[in-house]
Design an enzyme around this catalytic site. Structure first.
Site, PDB file in Angstrom:
ATOM      1  N   HIS A   9       0.840  -1.203   0.000  1.00  0.00           N
ATOM      2  CA  HIS A   9       0.000   0.000   0.000  1.00  0.00           C
ATOM      3  C   HIS A   9       0.870   1.246   0.000  1.00  0.00           C
ATOM      4  CE1 HIS A   9      -3.975  -1.850   1.681  1.00  0.00           C
ATOM      5  NE2 HIS A   9      -3.476  -2.536   0.674  1.00  0.00           N
ATOM      6  N   TYR A  14      -8.745   4.997   8.347  1.00  0.00           N
ATOM      7  CA  TYR A  14      -8.801   5.350   9.764  1.00  0.00           C
ATOM      8  C   TYR A  14      -9.882   6.417   9.895  1.00  0.00           C
ATOM      9  CZ  TYR A  14      -4.300   3.013  10.624  1.00  0.00           C
ATOM     10  OH  TYR A  14      -3.290   2.089  10.761  1.00  0.00           O
ATOM     11  N   PRO A  27      -2.658  -0.223  19.187  1.00  0.00           N
ATOM     12  CA  PRO A  27      -2.450  -0.638  17.785  1.00  0.00           C
ATOM     13  C   PRO A  27      -2.715   0.439  16.735  1.00  0.00           C
ATOM     14  CG  PRO A  27      -4.453  -1.625  18.671  1.00  0.00           C
ATOM     15  CD  PRO A  27      -3.797  -0.905  19.805  1.00  0.00           C
ATOM     16  N   LYS A  76       2.262  -0.622  15.066  1.00  0.00           N
ATOM     17  CA  LYS A  76       3.699  -0.685  15.316  1.00  0.00           C
ATOM     18  C   LYS A  76       4.209  -1.879  16.119  1.00  0.00           C
ATOM     19  CE  LYS A  76       4.997   2.992  13.224  1.00  0.00           C
ATOM     20  NZ  LYS A  76       5.213   2.599  11.852  1.00  0.00           N
ATOM     21  N   TYR A 108       4.612   6.365  10.013  1.00  0.00           N
ATOM     22  CA  TYR A 108       3.760   5.213   9.712  1.00  0.00           C
ATOM     23  C   TYR A 108       4.519   4.147   8.913  1.00  0.00           C
ATOM     24  CZ  TYR A 108      -0.552   2.660   8.832  1.00  0.00           C
ATOM     25  OH  TYR A 108      -1.514   1.693   8.800  1.00  0.00           O
TER      26      TYR A 108
HETATM   27  P1  FAD Z   1       3.878 -12.127  21.327  1.00  0.00           P
HETATM   28  O1  FAD Z   1       3.359 -12.158  19.954  1.00  0.00           O
HETATM   29  O2  FAD Z   1       2.941 -11.839  22.444  1.00  0.00           O
HETATM   30  O3  FAD Z   1       4.594 -13.513  21.572  1.00  0.00           O
HETATM   31  C1  FAD Z   1       4.981 -13.954  22.850  1.00  0.00           C
HETATM   32  C2  FAD Z   1       4.950 -15.462  22.875  1.00  0.00           C
HETATM   33  O4  FAD Z   1       5.417 -15.905  24.124  1.00  0.00           O
HETATM   34  C3  FAD Z   1       3.544 -16.028  22.712  1.00  0.00           C
HETATM   35  O5  FAD Z   1       3.538 -17.009  21.702  1.00  0.00           O
HETATM   36  C4  FAD Z   1       3.216 -16.596  24.068  1.00  0.00           C
HETATM   37  O6  FAD Z   1       2.362 -17.721  23.989  1.00  0.00           O
HETATM   38  C5  FAD Z   1       4.595 -16.959  24.581  1.00  0.00           C
HETATM   39  N1  FAD Z   1       4.680 -17.005  26.030  1.00  0.00           N
HETATM   40  C6  FAD Z   1       4.119 -16.160  26.933  1.00  0.00           C
HETATM   41  N2  FAD Z   1       4.419 -16.535  28.179  1.00  0.00           N
HETATM   42  C7  FAD Z   1       5.176 -17.647  28.082  1.00  0.00           C
HETATM   43  C8  FAD Z   1       5.773 -18.506  29.024  1.00  0.00           C
HETATM   44  N3  FAD Z   1       5.662 -18.283  30.339  1.00  0.00           N
HETATM   45  N4  FAD Z   1       6.472 -19.556  28.582  1.00  0.00           N
HETATM   46  C9  FAD Z   1       6.611 -19.789  27.253  1.00  0.00           C
HETATM   47  N5  FAD Z   1       6.064 -19.006  26.304  1.00  0.00           N
HETATM   48  C10 FAD Z   1       5.346 -17.948  26.711  1.00  0.00           C
HETATM   49  N6  FAD Z   1      -0.233  -4.904  16.841  1.00  0.00           N
HETATM   50  C11 FAD Z   1      -0.523  -4.220  15.756  1.00  0.00           C
HETATM   51  O7  FAD Z   1       0.365  -3.570  15.200  1.00  0.00           O
HETATM   52  N7  FAD Z   1      -1.802  -4.276  15.213  1.00  0.00           N
HETATM   53  C12 FAD Z   1      -2.800  -5.014  15.812  1.00  0.00           C
HETATM   54  O8  FAD Z   1      -3.917  -5.054  15.327  1.00  0.00           O
HETATM   55  C13 FAD Z   1      -2.518  -5.727  16.973  1.00  0.00           C
HETATM   56  N8  FAD Z   1      -3.475  -6.462  17.594  1.00  0.00           N
HETATM   57  C14 FAD Z   1      -3.165  -7.121  18.746  1.00  0.00           C
HETATM   58  C15 FAD Z   1      -4.141  -7.869  19.429  1.00  0.00           C
HETATM   59  C16 FAD Z   1      -3.859  -8.515  20.621  1.00  0.00           C
HETATM   60  C17 FAD Z   1      -4.929  -9.301  21.347  1.00  0.00           C
HETATM   61  C18 FAD Z   1      -2.540  -8.442  21.143  1.00  0.00           C
HETATM   62  C19 FAD Z   1      -2.199  -9.148  22.451  1.00  0.00           C
HETATM   63  C20 FAD Z   1      -1.570  -7.732  20.454  1.00  0.00           C
HETATM   64  C21 FAD Z   1      -1.864  -7.059  19.260  1.00  0.00           C
HETATM   65  N9  FAD Z   1      -0.891  -6.311  18.559  1.00  0.00           N
HETATM   66  C22 FAD Z   1      -1.194  -5.639  17.457  1.00  0.00           C
HETATM   67  C23 FAD Z   1       0.478  -6.249  18.974  1.00  0.00           C
HETATM   68  C24 FAD Z   1       1.350  -7.238  18.212  1.00  0.00           C
HETATM   69  O9  FAD Z   1       0.623  -8.365  17.884  1.00  0.00           O
HETATM   70  C25 FAD Z   1       2.515  -7.538  19.130  1.00  0.00           C
HETATM   71  O10 FAD Z   1       3.259  -6.344  19.276  1.00  0.00           O
HETATM   72  C26 FAD Z   1       3.419  -8.667  18.639  1.00  0.00           C
HETATM   73  O11 FAD Z   1       2.735  -9.877  18.717  1.00  0.00           O
HETATM   74  C27 FAD Z   1       4.684  -8.707  19.490  1.00  0.00           C
HETATM   75  O12 FAD Z   1       5.375  -9.898  19.262  1.00  0.00           O
HETATM   76  P2  FAD Z   1       6.164 -10.617  20.419  1.00  0.00           P
HETATM   77  O13 FAD Z   1       6.798 -11.790  19.791  1.00  0.00           O
HETATM   78  O14 FAD Z   1       6.976  -9.637  21.154  1.00  0.00           O
HETATM   79  O15 FAD Z   1       5.045 -11.068  21.481  1.00  0.00           O
HETATM   80  C1  PHB Z   2      -4.722  -4.712  11.142  1.00  0.00           C
HETATM   81  O1  PHB Z   2      -4.888  -4.918   9.933  1.00  0.00           O
HETATM   82  O2  PHB Z   2      -4.907  -5.602  11.981  1.00  0.00           O
HETATM   83  C2  PHB Z   2      -4.333  -3.359  11.607  1.00  0.00           C
HETATM   84  C3  PHB Z   2      -4.028  -2.380  10.683  1.00  0.00           C
HETATM   85  C4  PHB Z   2      -3.677  -1.116  11.112  1.00  0.00           C
HETATM   86  C5  PHB Z   2      -3.625  -0.846  12.466  1.00  0.00           C
HETATM   87  C6  PHB Z   2      -3.920  -1.828  13.387  1.00  0.00           C
HETATM   88  C7  PHB Z   2      -4.285  -3.087  12.963  1.00  0.00           C
HETATM   89  O3  PHB Z   2      -3.305   0.402  12.872  1.00  0.00           O
END
Ligand code: FAD
Ligand code: PHB
Length: 391
Positions: free
Chosen positions: A72, A201, A293, A297, A385
């Site tokens: 995009h 948005y 979100p 980021k 962005y």
């Molecule tokens: P995570 O993806 O949280 O991965 C951490 C991993 O560690 C998980 O698989 C978990 O199961 C594992 N874990 C946890 N505790 C333990 C333990 N004790 N032992 C072993 N393993 C463990 N960001 C956006 O930009 N847009 C969005 O729309 C968006 N939606 C989101 C919706 C939700 C519900 C959440 C929670 C986050 C969202 N985010 C979004 C944020 C984005 O998904 C996260 O920033 C991203 O997943 C970060 O990656 P990570 O690997 O640091 O953490």
């Molecule tokens: C998504 O597609 O999940 C999404 C896109 C933009 C955002 C947050 C989530 O700012």
């Protein structure tokens, strides 16, 4: 069991770190609490910055991403009965975003690790990092009913906001900063072609709405709702009606609806723990910081952290140098705080706040008009962005 880097968490941060270390000849073991199926199906973020795409492509993960990802060159801000396009091609030439679901990134990473003989242990419990204030850290865990110890040189805490690594650091070491927002997002994944070529948005007195997508056949939507909102009080008809009310505000634009595949409430929070390191434990991704979100980021910041960490660990394994490891937290936190500000700013700009009076609302509207009407302000939004190159 022994490895060089023990990684807790098979989210984007832990998996990408394991992949980047492997490419530098460094061994790691990933310990994950959930099943492979669960982590591959968890629907979360969808927008990849240019830098994240570049990293994935440069490290051999671009195959499906380049084929299926939707590139995009702009986003739309919709308010006051009008659409305003933030045109990346004009404002930040050569930079764009790619819409590609987080679970697709996770699938690609797991497949690459397994193809390379990488060790990922799913469904582990009782994960307990210890000894990271010494030269011999280890991680206790239970897998398939067997209690084991993973000995390693370093521990990477990539276990998300609710993980065990950050809380394992002794009291008084970390300073935590946080902000809770008086709303949440109710996200829906629906089997319907997007009603727009680009993300929308929408700022509306009824609350914020976002139209995103996953593919030419699947759309992703979010509605601003109360922080304690019960999904059960949002049957599909109510969801579509509210989305229409918030999005169908420009003449001739109509929302397409279809079967709902998933509906979930996501809390909105800002959080940073400083420093992102204690002894031989390094925190990365959501384990160290989270953002609302609105700026898309979270995933991108996690990818940035582990890029810095992989390079620092590679330097240590190459010649014992600790310079990059010592700089890890400071290097990451510069970007973390820029992204904290941008995510807070986008959230404040676009949401409806209960306590706002007429004056606050007019300020917010003036801010939106300025962001869309001024080339300098539009460029500032655009460069943040798509992802800043210099922090
Ligand atoms: P995570 O993806 O949280 O991965 C951490 C991993 O560690 C998980 O698989 C978990 O199961 C594992 N874990 C946890 N505790 C333990 C333990 N004790 N032992 C072993 N393993 C463990 N960001 C956006 O930009 N847009 C969005 O729309 C968006 N939606 C989101 C919706 C939700 C519900 C959440 C929670 C986050 C969202 N985010 C979004 C944020 C984005 O998904 C996260 O920033 C991203 O997943 C970060 O990656 P990570 O690997 O640091 O953490
Ligand atoms: C998504 O597609 O999940 C999404 C896109 C933009 C955002 C947050 C989530 O700012």
């Amino acid at each position: 069991m022994r490895t060089q880097v023990g990684i807790v968490g098979a989210g984007p941060a832990g998996l990408l770190l394991s992949h980047l270390l492997h490419l530098r000849g460094i061994d790691s073991v990933v310990l994950e609490a959930h099943s492979r199926d669960y982590v591959q199906k968890r629907v979360r973020a969808g927008v990849l910055e240019q830098g994240t795409v570049d990293t994935l492509v440069a490290t051999g993960l671009g195959d499906r991403l380049l084929r299926e990802g939707l590139v995009h060159h702009g986003i739309e801000l919709r308010f006051g009965g009008q659409s305003h396009r933030i045109a990346f091609e004009k404002l930040v030439p050569g930079r764009a975003i790619t819409v590609y679901g987080q679970q697709e990134v996770v699938k690609d990473l797991i497949a690459a690790r397994i193809a390379a003989g990488g060790r990922i242990l799913f469904e582990v419990s009782g994960v307990a990092p210890t000894g990271f204030d010494t030269a011999h850290p280890s991680i206790g865990f239970t897998h398939a009913g067997l209690r084991q110890t993973l000995e390693c040189d370093f521990i990477a805490g990539c276990d998300g906001f609710h993980g065990v690594c950050r809380p394992a650091i002794p009291d008084g070491v970390l300073t935590c900063y946080d902000r809770e927002y008086p709303f949440a997002w109710l996200g829906v994944l629906a089997e319907v072609p997007p009603s727009s070529e680009e993300l929308i948005y929408a700022h509306n007195d009824r609350g914020f709405a976002l139209h995103s997508m996953r593919s030419p056949e699947v759309s992703r939507f979010y509605l601003q709702v109360a922080p304690d909102e019960d999904v059960a009080s949002w049957p599909d008809e109510r969801y579509w009606a509210e989305l229409r009310a918030r999005l169908e505000t420009v003449p001739g634009w109509h929302l397409r609806t279809g079967p709902v595949l998933e509906k979930v409430v996501a809390p909105m929070r800002s959080f940073v723990a400083e420093p992102m390191r204690y002894g031989r434990m390094y925190l990365a991704g959501d384990a160290a910081h989270i953002v609302p979100p609105t700026g898309a980021k979270g995933l991108n910041l996690a990818a940035f952290d582990v890029g810095v960490l992989a390079q620092a660990l590679a330097a240590w394994y190459a010649d014992g140098s600790t310079g990059l490891l010592d700089a890890y937290s400071g290097t990451c936190l510069r970007r973390v705080w820029r992204v904290q500000h941008f995510s807070w700013w986008m959230t404040t700009l676009l949401h409806a706040f209960d306590g706002y009076d007429g004056y606050d609302r007019r300020l917010q509207r003036s801010h939106l008009d300025y962001v869309c009407g001024s080339a300098a302000a539009s460029a500032s939004l655009a460069e943040n962005y798509v992802g800043l190159a210099h922090v």
